[in-house]
Design a protein around this motif. Structure first.
Motif, PDB file in Angstrom:
ATOM      1  N   UNK A  14       0.815  -1.975   0.029  1.00  0.00           N
ATOM      2  CA  UNK A  14      -0.056   0.015  -0.203  1.00  0.00           C
ATOM      3  C   UNK A  14       1.074   1.059  -0.430  1.00  0.00           C
ATOM      4  N   UNK A  15       2.219   0.954   0.483  1.00  0.00           N
ATOM      5  CA  UNK A  15       2.869   2.449   0.584  1.00  0.00           C
ATOM      6  C   UNK A  15       3.889   2.529  -0.588  1.00  0.00           C
ATOM      7  N   UNK A  16       3.977   1.645  -1.173  1.00  0.00           N
ATOM      8  CA  UNK A  16       5.392   1.545  -2.215  1.00  0.00           C
ATOM      9  C   UNK A  16       5.556   2.857  -3.266  1.00  0.00           C
ATOM     10  N   UNK A  17       3.894   3.241  -3.417  1.00  0.00           N
ATOM     11  CA  UNK A  17       4.468   5.068  -3.855  1.00  0.00           C
ATOM     12  C   UNK A  17       5.398   5.687  -2.821  1.00  0.00           C
ATOM     13  N   UNK A  18       4.319   5.484  -2.364  1.00  0.00           N
ATOM     14  CA  UNK A  18       5.308   6.742  -1.025  1.00  0.00           C
ATOM     15  C   UNK A  18       6.826   6.478  -0.905  1.00  0.00           C
ATOM     16  N   UNK A  19       7.066   4.762  -1.506  1.00  0.00           N
ATOM     17  CA  UNK A  19       8.265   4.711  -0.854  1.00  0.00           C
ATOM     18  C   UNK A  19       9.282   4.834  -1.949  1.00  0.00           C
ATOM     19  N   UNK A  20       8.931   5.218  -3.061  1.00  0.00           N
ATOM     20  CA  UNK A  20       9.140   4.869  -4.400  1.00  0.00           C
ATOM     21  C   UNK A  20       8.917   6.441  -4.214  1.00  0.00           C
TER      22      UNK A  20
END
Length: 196
Positions: free
Chosen positions: A53-59
């Motif tokens: 769910x947080x992949x875009x934020x990590x990217x």
């Protein structure tokens, strides 16, 4: 288990997304490497879903997230497809990466000592040096805590200043209104004791 400041051991592991992933191939990026015990178990599923769910934020923060377990690539793919996971899952069947990072060993389970994967997460800097280690991870809220660190340990400082400015103004307004409210509720003798 390795510590912050240690050089992160390189690895080359098969991914559910095809091909091999190596740490050396990700040099120049922040890498979040998390070890988990088993696909499709309650805690591991929640953890994978939270990171996904947080992949875009990590990217956006310039980080790559990788999950590692002993499960086969085929099992990883079933796990990924069942829960629509976005985080790449790496297979480490011979425990080479687990052992290198100290993520496999004796742990306590239901009061008994057993050998197994120690749920742990490593934040590895672009230079290949470990910046932070989470050992014996509690799943709930973990992905958010990791993301906060990836975004920078210095981030809380400005946030701490902003509330202090607001709180400096807030008491002045509150103190002007508070006596009026108190006067309406309190008895005359008490309000008379607090004239301004």
């Amino acid at each position: 288990m390795l510590n912050a400041g240690d050089r992160a051991p390189d690895f080359s592991l098969e991914s559910d997304q095809g091909g091999k992933v190596s740490l050396s191939g990700l040099r120049g990026k922040t890498v979040v490497l998390y070890f988990y015990p088993k696909d499709d178990t309650p805690g591991c599923t929640r953890e994978a879903q939270a990171f996904s769910a947080a992949m875009s934020a990590f990217a956006e923060a310039g980080a790559v997230v990788l999950g590692v377990s002993r499960d086969s690539v085929e099992r990883h793919r079933k796990f990924r497809d069942k829960y629509e996971l976005a985080v790449p899952l790496l297979s480490d069947p011979d425990l080479a990466a687990h052992d290198a990072y100290g993520a496999y060993g004796e742990k306590s389970m239901y009061g008994k000592k057993v050998m197994g994967t120690i749920r742990s997460t490593f934040i590895i800097g672009p230079d290949g040096v470990i910046k932070h280690v989470f050992g014996s991870v509690k799943v709930d809220g973990h992905a958010d805590a990791v993301l906060a660190l990836v975004r920078g340990a210095g981030a809380p400082a400005p946030a701490a200043k902003a509330p202090s400015k607001a709180s400096a103004k807030a008491p002045a307004k509150a103190s002007a209104k508070a006596p009026a409210k108190r006067a309406a509720v309190k008895t005359p003798s008490k309000t008379a004791a607090k004239p301004r």
